[in-house]
Scaffold this motif. Sequence first.
Motif, PDB file in Angstrom:
ATOM      1  N   ARG A   1      11.508  23.810  19.421  1.00  0.00           N
ATOM      2  CA  ARG A   1      12.269  24.277  20.630  1.00  0.00           C
ATOM      3  C   ARG A   1      13.033  23.182  21.533  1.00  0.00           C
ATOM      4  O   ARG A   1      12.390  22.028  21.770  1.00  0.00           O
ATOM      5  CB  ARG A   1      11.060  24.969  21.607  1.00  0.00           C
TER       6      ARG A   1
ATOM      7  N   VAL B   1       9.097  26.044  13.894  1.00  0.00           N
ATOM      8  CA  VAL B   1      10.021  26.253  14.989  1.00  0.00           C
ATOM      9  C   VAL B   1       9.889  24.944  15.791  1.00  0.00           C
ATOM     10  O   VAL B   1       8.974  24.398  16.371  1.00  0.00           O
ATOM     11  CB  VAL B   1       9.542  27.595  15.650  1.00  0.00           C
TER      12      VAL B   1
ATOM     13  N   ALA C   1      15.895  36.602  21.877  1.00  0.00           N
ATOM     14  CA  ALA C   1      15.328  35.507  21.253  1.00  0.00           C
ATOM     15  C   ALA C   1      14.528  36.029  19.962  1.00  0.00           C
ATOM     16  O   ALA C   1      14.432  35.570  18.816  1.00  0.00           O
ATOM     17  CB  ALA C   1      15.078  34.411  21.674  1.00  0.00           C
TER      18      ALA C   1
ATOM     19  N   CYS D   1      14.626  36.074  15.988  1.00  0.00           N
ATOM     20  CA  CYS D   1      13.973  35.284  15.384  1.00  0.00           C
ATOM     21  C   CYS D   1      12.953  36.126  14.202  1.00  0.00           C
ATOM     22  O   CYS D   1      12.889  35.771  12.993  1.00  0.00           O
ATOM     23  CB  CYS D   1      12.726  34.708  16.174  1.00  0.00           C
TER      24      CYS D   1
ATOM     25  N   ILE E   1      18.829  29.430  17.132  1.00  0.00           N
ATOM     26  CA  ILE E   1      18.818  30.753  18.220  1.00  0.00           C
ATOM     27  C   ILE E   1      19.356  30.027  19.214  1.00  0.00           C
ATOM     28  O   ILE E   1      18.834  29.210  19.867  1.00  0.00           O
ATOM     29  CB  ILE E   1      17.482  31.477  18.293  1.00  0.00           C
TER      30      ILE E   1
ATOM     31  N   ASN F   1      15.123  26.541  18.245  1.00  0.00           N
ATOM     32  CA  ASN F   1      15.350  27.742  19.166  1.00  0.00           C
ATOM     33  C   ASN F   1      15.913  26.917  20.439  1.00  0.00           C
ATOM     34  O   ASN F   1      15.274  26.214  21.279  1.00  0.00           O
ATOM     35  CB  ASN F   1      14.192  28.325  19.582  1.00  0.00           C
TER      36      ASN F   1
END
Length: 246
Positions: A196, A194, A163, A167, A156, A180
């Motif tokens: 980040r 996930v 976002a 998702c 993403i 992400n």
Amino acid sequence: MSADPTLRREIPDATVARLPEYLRTLSRLAEEGVLSVSSEELAAAVGVRSAQLRKDLSHLGSYGVRGVGYEVETLALEISRALGLTEDWPVAIVGMGNLGHALASYSGFVTKGFRIVALFDDDPALRGEVVQGIEIQPFGHLPRRYAADPIAIGVIATPAVAAQTVCDALVDVGVRSILNFAPAVLSVPDGVDVRRVDLSTELQILAFHAQQKALAQGALAPLDSLDSLDAQGLASATGSGPVVTT
């Protein structure tokens, strides 16, 4: 020396986080023609203690050879297997702004077990553009694209406001691993991983360390020694000022 992979214990998350650093260093050593490396040499190159490195590698069942160390190529392959990099992981990128374009153009994906299979963006100006041989599609085409070639990892790279919606759509079609880059915390169901990547947070951490070094060198005055702070500046620094929408 390697143990049977079926006998390996579950690898702790902290160890998993260090394995890519070990692999990167081993790959560099292999390119330089180094055949073997001691735990002390490898640990020093990565920036960890040798005891920590040996403990991490023990989870792979690899203990090296006393007096010789680790065979560079063998250990690199073993770590690659543990990380799943000997597989071919199809990746989709959602959000084809500057960051999305840069990620799609990164040649390192191909050599590290990842294959970009789809690019998505709803900007009409980008529709039909081809990046590294892959055409940018509207995000609404995701279910059809997933059905044709299941996507293992979704990246993403959209603005924060989009976002979570992106998702949710990725999860709905079956994607279970998400990277992400958007400055947003995502909510996902159990079974979805996930990771980040927050560039602003990393820069703020570096700013903190730079400030600490400057304070130690006397280049900055301690905060409590300042007579006053501009109220607006303090509000901006703490994020307590007015919210401006654009």
